[in-house]
Each structure stands twice: as structure tokens, then as C-alpha cells.
Design a protein around this motif. Structure first.
Motif, PDB file in Angstrom:
ATOM      1  N   GLY A  31       0.815  -1.217   0.000  1.00 40.81           N
ATOM      2  CA  GLY A  31       0.000   0.000   0.000  1.00 40.81           C
ATOM      3  C   GLY A  31       0.844   1.260   0.000  1.00 40.81           C
ATOM      4  N   LEU A  32       1.882   1.280   0.820  1.00 40.87           N
ATOM      5  CA  LEU A  32       2.807   2.410   0.850  1.00 40.87           C
ATOM      6  C   LEU A  32       3.477   2.586  -0.507  1.00 40.87           C
ATOM      7  N   GLY A  33       3.960   1.480  -1.057  1.00 42.12           N
ATOM      8  CA  GLY A  33       4.592   1.533  -2.375  1.00 42.12           C
ATOM      9  C   GLY A  33       3.626   1.972  -3.455  1.00 42.12           C
ATOM     10  N   SER A  34       2.380   1.519  -3.384  1.00 45.99           N
ATOM     11  CA  SER A  34       1.365   1.895  -4.372  1.00 45.99           C
ATOM     12  C   SER A  34       1.077   3.389  -4.328  1.00 45.99           C
ATOM     13  N   ALA A  35       0.888   3.913  -3.114  1.00 45.74           N
ATOM     14  CA  ALA A  35       0.590   5.347  -2.970  1.00 45.74           C
ATOM     15  C   ALA A  35       1.756   6.196  -3.466  1.00 45.74           C
ATOM     16  N   ALA A  36       2.962   5.816  -3.086  1.00 41.24           N
ATOM     17  CA  ALA A  36       4.140   6.571  -3.529  1.00 41.24           C
ATOM     18  C   ALA A  36       4.307   6.470  -5.039  1.00 41.24           C
ATOM     19  N   PHE A  37       4.051   5.290  -5.592  1.00 46.67           N
ATOM     20  CA  PHE A  37       4.169   5.091  -7.027  1.00 46.67           C
ATOM     21  C   PHE A  37       3.170   5.959  -7.792  1.00 46.67           C
ATOM     22  N   VAL A  38       1.905   5.962  -7.354  1.00 46.85           N
ATOM     23  CA  VAL A  38       0.884   6.769  -8.027  1.00 46.85           C
ATOM     24  C   VAL A  38       1.238   8.254  -7.922  1.00 46.85           C
ATOM     25  N   ASP A  39       1.652   8.692  -6.732  1.00 46.99           N
ATOM     26  CA  ASP A  39       2.052  10.089  -6.545  1.00 46.99           C
ATOM     27  C   ASP A  39       3.195  10.436  -7.499  1.00 46.99           C
ATOM     28  N   GLU A  40       4.207   9.598  -7.511  1.00 50.95           N
ATOM     29  CA  GLU A  40       5.386   9.829  -8.354  1.00 50.95           C
ATOM     30  C   GLU A  40       5.016   9.884  -9.840  1.00 50.95           C
ATOM     31  N   VAL A  41       4.287   8.899 -10.307  1.00 53.55           N
ATOM     32  CA  VAL A  41       3.977   8.826 -11.738  1.00 53.55           C
ATOM     33  C   VAL A  41       3.003   9.931 -12.147  1.00 53.55           C
ATOM     34  N   VAL A  42       1.894  10.051 -11.425  1.00 54.82           N
ATOM     35  CA  VAL A  42       0.858  10.998 -11.846  1.00 54.82           C
ATOM     36  C   VAL A  42       1.288  12.449 -11.631  1.00 54.82           C
ATOM     37  N   PHE A  43       1.659  12.802 -10.409  1.00 47.08           N
ATOM     38  CA  PHE A  43       1.903  14.212 -10.084  1.00 47.08           C
ATOM     39  C   PHE A  43       3.308  14.691 -10.445  1.00 47.08           C
ATOM     40  N   HIS A  44       4.286  13.792 -10.390  1.00 47.06           N
ATOM     41  CA  HIS A  44       5.657  14.200 -10.669  1.00 47.06           C
ATOM     42  C   HIS A  44       6.008  14.061 -12.146  1.00 47.06           C
ATOM     43  N   GLN A  45       5.668  12.922 -12.743  1.00 42.28           N
ATOM     44  CA  GLN A  45       6.114  12.643 -14.108  1.00 42.28           C
ATOM     45  C   GLN A  45       5.109  13.059 -15.180  1.00 42.28           C
ATOM     46  N   VAL A  46       3.856  12.681 -15.012  1.00 39.13           N
ATOM     47  CA  VAL A  46       2.862  12.938 -16.062  1.00 39.13           C
ATOM     48  C   VAL A  46       2.395  14.395 -16.041  1.00 39.13           C
ATOM     49  N   LEU A  47       1.945  14.876 -14.888  1.00 39.49           N
ATOM     50  CA  LEU A  47       1.414  16.236 -14.799  1.00 39.49           C
ATOM     51  C   LEU A  47       2.494  17.299 -14.582  1.00 39.49           C
ATOM     52  N   HIS A  48       3.658  16.898 -14.082  1.00 39.31           N
ATOM     53  CA  HIS A  48       4.770  17.824 -13.793  1.00 39.31           C
ATOM     54  C   HIS A  48       4.346  18.910 -12.803  1.00 39.31           C
ATOM     55  N   TRP A  49       3.505  18.551 -11.820  1.00 41.64           N
ATOM     56  CA  TRP A  49       3.029  19.532 -10.867  1.00 41.64           C
ATOM     57  C   TRP A  49       4.060  19.845  -9.796  1.00 41.64           C
ATOM     58  N   HIS A  50       4.839  18.853  -9.422  1.00 44.32           N
ATOM     59  CA  HIS A  50       5.864  19.076  -8.398  1.00 44.32           C
ATOM     60  C   HIS A  50       6.870  17.933  -8.416  1.00 44.32           C
ATOM     61  N   HIS A  51       7.960  18.131  -7.663  1.00 42.11           N
ATOM     62  CA  HIS A  51       8.919  17.077  -7.366  1.00 42.11           C
ATOM     63  C   HIS A  51       8.776  16.758  -5.889  1.00 42.11           C
ATOM     64  N   PHE A  52       9.404  15.690  -5.445  1.00 36.20           N
ATOM     65  CA  PHE A  52       9.338  15.365  -4.031  1.00 36.20           C
ATOM     66  C   PHE A  52       9.955  16.495  -3.206  1.00 36.20           C
ATOM     67  N   TYR A  53      11.046  17.066  -3.699  1.00 38.81           N
ATOM     68  CA  TYR A  53      11.690  18.182  -3.013  1.00 38.81           C
ATOM     69  C   TYR A  53      11.788  19.337  -3.998  1.00 38.81           C
ATOM     70  N   ASP A  54      11.001  20.386  -3.763  1.00 37.64           N
ATOM     71  CA  ASP A  54      10.926  21.528  -4.682  1.00 37.64           C
ATOM     72  C   ASP A  54      11.654  22.769  -4.184  1.00 37.64           C
ATOM     73  N   ARG A  55      12.445  22.670  -3.155  1.00 34.40           N
ATOM     74  CA  ARG A  55      13.074  23.851  -2.580  1.00 34.40           C
ATOM     75  C   ARG A  55      14.497  24.052  -3.097  1.00 34.40           C
ATOM     76  N   SER A  56      14.768  23.523  -4.280  1.00 37.51           N
ATOM     77  CA  SER A  56      16.104  23.649  -4.866  1.00 37.51           C
ATOM     78  C   SER A  56      15.956  23.667  -6.388  1.00 37.51           C
ATOM     79  N   THR A  57      16.948  23.170  -7.082  1.00 34.92           N
ATOM     80  CA  THR A  57      16.936  23.161  -8.543  1.00 34.92           C
ATOM     81  C   THR A  57      16.104  21.992  -9.075  1.00 34.92           C
ATOM     82  N   SER A  58      15.822  22.022 -10.368  1.00 37.07           N
ATOM     83  CA  SER A  58      15.108  20.904 -11.004  1.00 37.07           C
ATOM     84  C   SER A  58      15.910  19.618 -10.917  1.00 37.07           C
TER      85      SER A  58
END
Length: 161
Positions: free
Chosen positions: A31-58
Motif C-alpha cells: 500500500g505504501l509503495g502503491s501510494a508513492a508510485f501513483v504520486d510519483e507517476v501521476v503528479f511528478h512525471q505525467v502532470l509535472h506539478w511538483h517534485h518530491f523536493y521543490d526547494r532547490s533546482t530541477s
């Protein structure tokens, strides 16, 4: 035959509790892996809404995404290895396993939304928009997942036919 080796002996209760814990841990890791995977793929890679750590460079954001992905992969693999062990031992309890999945999937999302987004400010769901509807949906889904897990974990087992 000694009392501890019979199906009614004290060891059987401990064995059942141990199997229940392993079911919760296995489902929880997946479940933890699934949630992190969906967050990573959908919000980070597909939508490009954010990175896990956004307080620095890309570049730093991409590395942080890679680390999140690696951790989610390791959690998933670990959970699946435990699942295989449970199945092989005949100890898989689907309801308990799914309780762990829902609990940890929701807990990840709740932790991410409250701690990472708000308390630490590592990233927001999205930038340049009113966050209220995004935060609301994020947290409502997280709480709903946790509640489903709690209901599954606490619901009494049905009678065997």
C-alpha cells in the motif's frame, strides 16, 4: 502430544497473531509503495506539478523523485515477498492484507499532505493556483483510505462454512 503442539494450544494464538501482523505488514508495504508510485507517476512525471523536493533546482527535484521511486519500489518488492511467504505457508488472510494496504496507502497520503506539503513545505500539490480544493481532495481521500483500512482490520471474521 503436548498442549503447545495442538491446534488449541497457546502457540496457535501466537502464530495467528504473528500471521495477522505479517499480513498487515505485507499489505502495508504494498500500500505504501502503491501510494508513492501513483504520486510519483501521476503528479511528478505525467502532470509535472511538483517534485518530491521543490526547494532547490530541477536537478535536485529529479534526484529526490528518483529516491522516492526507489523507496516505493523497495517497499512494494518487500511486501510482495512477504505476500509470497504468507501464501506459501497458507497464512494469507485477504481481509487483513487489504486492511494493511488501505491503512498504509492512506497513511502515506495523509503524511505527505500534512507533513511534506504543509509542515515541512517540501512541495505543494500544485503551484500558481488556489490550493484549497487540491488539499481538501488530497486529505479527504487519505482519510477515506485509512477509514476503509480500519473497518477491514476491526471487522470480525466471518464464520467458516
Amino acid at each position: 502430544m503436548s498442549a503447545s503442539s495442538t491446534s488449541e494450544g497457546p502457540a496457535s494464538g501466537a502464530t495467528r497473531r504473528g500471521a495477522a501482523r505479517l499480513n498487515l505488514v505485507s499489505g502495508g508495504l504494498v500500500g505504501l509503495g502503491s501510494a508513492a508510485f501513483v504520486d510519483e507517476v501521476v503528479f511528478h512525471q505525467v502532470l509535472h506539478w511538483h517534485h518530491f523536493y521543490d526547494r532547490s533546482t530541477s536537478a535536485v527535484g529529479l534526484v529526490s523523485d528518483g529516491l522516492l521511486h526507489a523507496v516505493s519500489w523497495l517497499a512494494t518488492v518487500g511486501g510482495l515477498l512477504l505476500l509470497a511467504r504468507l501464501r506459501g505457508a497458507g497464512s494469507l488472510r485477504a481481509r487483513t492484507w487489504w486492511a494493511g494496504w488501505f491503512l498504509w496507502c492512506g497513511a502515506f497520503q495523509l503524511f505527505d499532505g500534512v507533513v511534506n506539503h504543509k509542515l515541512l513545505g517540501l512541495h505543494q500539490i500544485r503551484y500558481g493556483v488556489d490550493l484549497t480544493p487540491y488539499d481538501t481532495v488530497w486529505l479527504v481521500v487519505a482519510v477515506a483510505l485509512v477509514l476503509v483500512g480500519v473497518v477491514l482490520a476491526l471487522r470480525p471474521r466471518g464464520r467458516s462454512a
